[in-house]
Design an enzyme around this catalytic site. Structure first.
Site, PDB file in Angstrom:
ATOM      1  N   CYS A   2       2.185   7.356   0.967  1.00  0.00           N
ATOM      2  CA  CYS A   2       1.306   6.831  -0.059  1.00  0.00           C
ATOM      3  C   CYS A   2       0.260   7.863  -0.457  1.00  0.00           C
ATOM      4  O   CYS A   2       0.260   8.992   0.017  1.00  0.00           O
ATOM      5  CB  CYS A   2       0.601   5.569   0.455  1.00  0.00           C
ATOM      6  N   ASP A  96       3.950  -1.366   9.699  1.00  0.00           N
ATOM      7  CA  ASP A  96       3.240  -0.461  10.597  1.00  0.00           C
ATOM      8  C   ASP A  96       1.776  -0.331  10.177  1.00  0.00           C
ATOM      9  O   ASP A  96       0.928   0.015  10.995  1.00  0.00           O
ATOM     10  CB  ASP A  96       3.915   0.917  10.636  1.00  0.00           C
TER      11      ASP A  96
END
EC number: 6.3.5.4
Length: 570
Positions: A2, A96
């Protein structure tokens, strides 16, 4: 994978954060969001890999509303951590991301020691008005920041900070780049008002005060772990067990996984083990070539593919593509990058993205842990593989005042072994940091995630700590690793020497790409930083390069890359 961003402290508008996120939208095209409070703005661009649901979007907030997380990377052992945490945290997702936040809430900064992954993240504590941010052990994932005028601004890419902070070049970093090939020390960038958090560090920012701490003490771990590693057979078995576990962890994804393949020992071993561990996946492999048999690794690649049967996508780079592609990739890189091989590599990720592939595995990291570069067994301190006695740089073309800013970088030597000190330099100061930056930018430019199983810290520590004769023996580099490889790949691949040159860069720059080089030199003459150079000397070197037998071309690429990065600065 990201893009993260944050503005803490001084007043900023939500529109500022929107500009930052838009500038690096390629890092996360699947979702974008902003959190804003009186003292903090957080932004996140998401590339969905694990738990594709909306519930795992970021900024991620804990059930109490106190902690707000923006996270770039992967925590590969998140399932084990979640099981360890148990009912001490009430999970709402299978991501996660949430495991990372829960780990911080329960363990504090000590959670970092429990993480096996690549990561750069920041957590805003709304109660304490405090930021905690950290970067993974080897700095696989980037974290840049600017700290001034009562504000703390951070993000995944320099260009995002530049949307709200003026560009100010770091002339010392540039002078060292031209004179010594340095890409900066761990906290430096090529811009004087932007720093980076080194790999293995965390920081805390509260009420205008910034504190940084080293959480991963590699030197101590190596020295504390020094012991008799057993017989060669035991070492090979132990390393192979760790390697198989590292690969299994990095296959955790809710999207398709592919593979980057060169003809080298490292990626060949990785592909063989991937097929051994996942025999039914039929992993698609990608490789690049240029059509020049002096440099292409296709013969070795095709031998591997004949052995494994994986589908292979061959991506070609032509010289005619270089000028436009170099300009595009320079914009993504923000700082100088390696050369035409990086351009070729970027095409792999673009092709993979077009094929719907979101995750690619890569064999990066073996040479640093197993002493694979030629200079480990020579008396040189080269930073570039395959240079020999020839200089890769032309500091004589620098103006006197600018050239005097350059200082020979000095690197720590914490070990008694010369080879280990060179490995340490390459892991934390030179080879690996710059390669990880190049690779992060070209993979994320195509919105794809790159995973490096060989950079599992357990593998690096194990191999680094081995006696020197396990790494270099009889003039053979990565000796014991090659012995492991022989069990899985064709003999010709296992015995293949390290090949530092992967594209005909030096030939292209002196023939097909002459107009591109000359236009770049003209752009340098016309840019604000023309005062850095003596163009008469530069022209002389260029003419000599074209006239004589083509030697090392890195200095030419330095000039081209600088023109691409700085020609529009005013």
């Amino acid at each position: 994978m990201c893009g993260i961003a944050g503005i803490i402290g001084a007043s900023h508008f939500k529109e500022n954060m929107q500009k930052m996120l838009e500038s690096m939208g390629h890092r996360g095209p699947d979702h974008s969001a902003i959190y804003k409070s009186k003292n903090c703005i957080l932004g996140h661009n998401r590339l969905s890999i694990i738990d594709l649901s909306e519930d795992a979007n970021q900024p991620f907030i804990d059930p109490t509303g106190r902690y707000h997380l923006v996270f770039n990377g992967e925590i590969y052992n998140y399932k084990e951590l979640r099981e360890e945490i148990g009912n001490r945290y009430q999970f709402r997702t299978s991501s996660d991301t949430e495991v990372l936040l829960a780990s911080y809430i329960i363990y504090g900064k000590d959670c970092l020691e429990k993480l096996n992954g690549m990561f750069a993240f920041a957590i805003w504590d709304q109660d304490k008005k405090k930021v905690f941010a950290a970067r993974d052990r080897f700095g696989v994932k980037p974290f840049y920041y600017s700290h001034n005028q009562g504000s703390f601004i951070f993000c995944s890419e320099i260009k995002a900070i530049h949307t709200i902070v003026n560009k100010v070049v770091n002339e010392t970093a540039w002078a060292n780049y031209f004179s010594y090939g340095s890409y900066g020390m761990p906290e430096e960038t090529f811009y004087s008002n932007i720093s980076q958090l080194p790999g293995g560090y965390f920081l805390e920012y509260q009420e205008g005060s910034l504190q940084k701490y080293c959480w991963y003490n590699f030197e101590k771990r190596i020295k504390d772990g020094a012991s008799d590693s057993g017989s060669e057979a035991e070492i090979k078995n132990n390393y192979l067990n760790l390697l198989e576990d590292a690969i299994k962890l990095r296959f955790r994804a809710d999207v398709q996984v592919g593979f980057n393949l060169s003809g080298g020992v490292d990626s060949s071993l990785l592909l063989a083990l991937v097929n051994h561990l996942h025999p039914n996946h039929n992993i698609r492999a990608y490789t690049f070539y240029t059509g020049d048999e002096r440099y292409d690794e296709l013969p070795w690649v095709e031998q591997m593919i004949a052995n494994t049967g994986n589908p292979l996508e061959m991506v070609r780079l032509n010289s005619a593509e270089v000028p436009q592609l170099a300009e595009i990739i320079s914009d993504y890189q923000d700082e100088p990058f390696g050369g035409i091989p990086t351009l070729a590599y970027s095409k792999i990720f673009r092709q993979a993205s077009e094929d719907g592939m979101k995750v690619l595995l890569d064999g990066q990291g073996m040479d640093e842990q197993w002493a694979g570069y030629d200079y480990y067994s020579s008396n040189t301190n080269n930073l570039i593989q395959g240079v020999g006695k020839e200089s890769a740089f032309k500091p004589e073309v620098l103006s006197r005042d600018f050239g005097e800013l350059g200082k020979q970088p000095q690197y720590p030597e914490p070990f008694s072994s010369r080879v280990q000190n060179l490995q340490y330099r390459d892991l934390f100061y030179t080879k690996l940091p710059r390669t990880l930056r190049f690779n992060d930018r070209v993979s994320m430019a195509a919105s794809t995630e790159l995973r490096e199983p060989f950079l599992d810290y357990r593998l690096v520590e194990f191999a680094f700590g081995l006696p020197e004769n396990m790494k270099i023996r009889g003039g053979v580099h990565k000796f014991l690793l090659r012995e492991i490889v022989k069990e899985f790949v064709p003999f010709e691949v296992a015995e293949a020497p390290k090949r530092p040159l992967q594209t005909p860069q030096r030939e292209w720059l002196g023939s097909e790409l002459v107009p591109f080089v000359e236009q770049s030199l003209q752009d340098l003459k016309e840019c604000r930083y023309a005062i850095w150079f003596d163009f008469d000397l530069m022209e002389r070197e260029w003419k000599s390069y074209r006239k004589n037998e083509k030697g090392h071309s890195f200095f030419l690429w330095q000039w081209i890359n600088t023109a691409l990065l700085l020609k529009n600065y005013q």
